[in-house]
Design an enzyme around this catalytic site. Structure first.
Site, PDB file in Angstrom:
ATOM      1  N   ILE A  14      -9.680  10.016  -1.295  1.00 28.50           N
ATOM      2  CA  ILE A  14      -9.845   9.411   0.023  1.00 28.50           C
ATOM      3  C   ILE A  14      -9.190  10.339   1.041  1.00 28.50           C
ATOM      4  CG2 ILE A  14      -9.389   7.400   1.474  1.00 28.50           C
ATOM      5  CD1 ILE A  14     -11.171   6.735  -0.905  1.00 28.50           C
ATOM      6  N   SER A  67      -4.378   3.587  -8.108  1.00 30.93           N
ATOM      7  CA  SER A  67      -5.129   4.837  -8.039  1.00 30.93           C
ATOM      8  C   SER A  67      -6.032   4.937  -9.253  1.00 30.93           C
ATOM      9  CB  SER A  67      -4.163   6.024  -8.008  1.00 30.93           C
ATOM     10  OG  SER A  67      -4.851   7.263  -8.126  1.00 30.93           O
ATOM     11  N   LYS A  77       1.206   4.337 -11.182  1.00 30.44           N
ATOM     12  CA  LYS A  77      -0.085   3.708 -10.873  1.00 30.44           C
ATOM     13  C   LYS A  77      -0.535   2.808 -12.022  1.00 30.44           C
ATOM     14  CE  LYS A  77       0.389   4.726  -7.344  1.00 30.44           C
ATOM     15  NZ  LYS A  77       0.256   4.047  -6.032  1.00 30.44           N
ATOM     16  N   TYR A 101       3.586  10.155 -11.040  1.00 31.93           N
ATOM     17  CA  TYR A 101       2.664   9.414 -10.180  1.00 31.93           C
ATOM     18  C   TYR A 101       1.750   8.514 -11.008  1.00 31.93           C
ATOM     19  CZ  TYR A 101      -1.122   8.569  -6.835  1.00 31.93           C
ATOM     20  OH  TYR A 101      -2.075   7.983  -6.035  1.00 31.93           O
ATOM     21  N   ASN A 112       0.794  -1.223   0.000  1.00 25.90           N
ATOM     22  CA  ASN A 112       0.000   0.000   0.000  1.00 25.90           C
ATOM     23  C   ASN A 112       0.833   1.282   0.000  1.00 25.90           C
ATOM     24  OD1 ASN A 112      -2.365   1.816   0.870  1.00 25.90           O
ATOM     25  ND2 ASN A 112      -0.969   1.969   2.613  1.00 25.90           N
TER      26      ASN A 112
END
Length: 260
Positions: free
Chosen positions: A189, A141, A160, A156, A89
Site C-alpha cells: 500500500i 499485514s 503481524k 515485524y 492501526n
C-alpha cells in the site's frame, strides 16, 4: 454504512492508512479521535475533517506506553461520553536484517510498538466499548499471515502473526459484550511506513525471485492505496458487517497468493 452518533478512535492517524480511515469514518458521520505521535500531523488531519463539517480531536500518545494510552482513551470518553469504534492501526516496519544481525533492542522495539501497542490500545478501550458494544479493527499485514518470503522481516512478521491470534482471542472473549474484533492484512500500500524501515544485508538471505510483471496481479504490479484500505475499515466499523467477528481479511490485490 452510516456512523452518525458513533465515536471512533484511530491510532496512527497522522498519515497513510490511519489518516485515510479517520477522514472516511468522519465523512460517514463518526466523531473521530485521531491518535498519534506527531502533533503537527494530527492537527492537519483534524483540520481536514472539520473543514468537511465533521467533529474531531487530536490526541498525542505513544501506543507502546500504558499510561499514555489509558489517558488517551479516558480523554476520548470524557469528550464524547462513549466509544464505539477502535481502529488499532499504528505500527512500524522496524529493522529487517538477518537473524544474527538483528539486535535484541531492535527486536524489542518492533514487538513493543506493533504487538504491545495493539494490546494497550484495545485494553484501555474495552471498558468504554462494553457500555454499548462496538467494533475493533486491527491492522496486521500479509507478512506473517500469508507471506513468509520477506526474509529478514522476522520481528515485524512475528508481530503481524500475533495480531491475528490476538484478534481471534479477543473476538471470543468480547462477544458477550457485543464487541466485534476483526483484523485486516494489507499488502503493498502506498504509505510512508517505509520511512521507519531499516533494511540491512538482506541480499545474502533473500530468495532470488523476480516478478517481471510486478507482485500485485490484480493491478499489474501497482500498489494499493490508503483510501482502498479505509473503505474496508469503514465496512468493518459499520453495522453492515454486524455478524462478522474474529476474521482476518487480506486486502492486497492477490499479492500474497503470488509471493507467499
Amino acid at each position: 454504512m452510516e456512523l452518525a452518533n458513533k465515536v471512533a478512535a484511530v491510532t496512527g492517524a497522522g498519515s497513510g492508512i490511519g489518516k485515510a480511515a479517520a477522514q472516511l469514518l468522519a465523512k460517514a458521520g463518526a466523531k473521530v479521535a485521531a491518535i498519534g505521535r506527531s502533533e503537527a500531523e494530527l492537527k492537519d488531519v483534524v483540520a481536514s475533517i472539520e473543514l468537511n463539517g465533521s467533529e474531531a480531536i487530536s490526541v498525542v500518545a505513544d501506543i507502546s506506553q500504558p499510561e499514555q494510552m489509558r489517558s488517551a482513551m479516558d480523554r476520548i470518553a470524557r469528550k464524547w461520553g462513549r466509544l464505539d469504534i477502535v481502529f488499532a492501526n499504528a505500527g512500524i516496519n522496524g529493522v529487517w536484517a538477518p537473524i544474527e544481525q538483528l539486535e535484541p533492542h531492535e527486536w524489542d522495539k518492533t514487538i513493543n510498538v506493533n504487538l504491545t501497542g495493539t494490546f494497550l490500545t484495545v485494553k484501555y478501550a474495552v471498558p468504554y466499548l462494553k457500555k454499548q458494544g462496538g467494533s475493533v479493527i486491527i491492522t496486521s499485514s500479509i507478512n506473517g499471515t500469508r507471506v513468509f518470503s520477506n526474509t529478514g522481516a522476522t520481528a515485524y512478521s512475528c508481530t503481524k502473526a500475533a495480531q491475528v491470534a490476538f484478534t481471534k482471542m479477543m473476538a471470543l472473549e468480547l462477544a458477550d459484550d457485543r464487541i466485534r474484533v476483526n483484523v485486516i492484512c494489507p499488502g503493498a500500500i502506498t504509505t510512508s511506513i517505509d520511512e521507519n524501515t531499516e533494511q540491512r544485508n538482506l541480499e545474502s538471505v533473500r530468495p532470488p525471485v523476480e516478478y517481471p510483471q510486478g507482485q500485485v496481479p490484480l493491478t499489474d504490479g501497482k500498489s494499493g492505496t490508503a483510501e482502498q484500505v479505509a473503505q474496508l475499515v469503514l465496512f468493518l466499523a459499520s453495522d453492515v458487517s454486524n455478524h462478522i467477528t474474529g476474521t482476518e481479511i487480506w486486502i492486497d490485490g492477490g499479492q500474497s497468493l503470488l509471493i507467499g
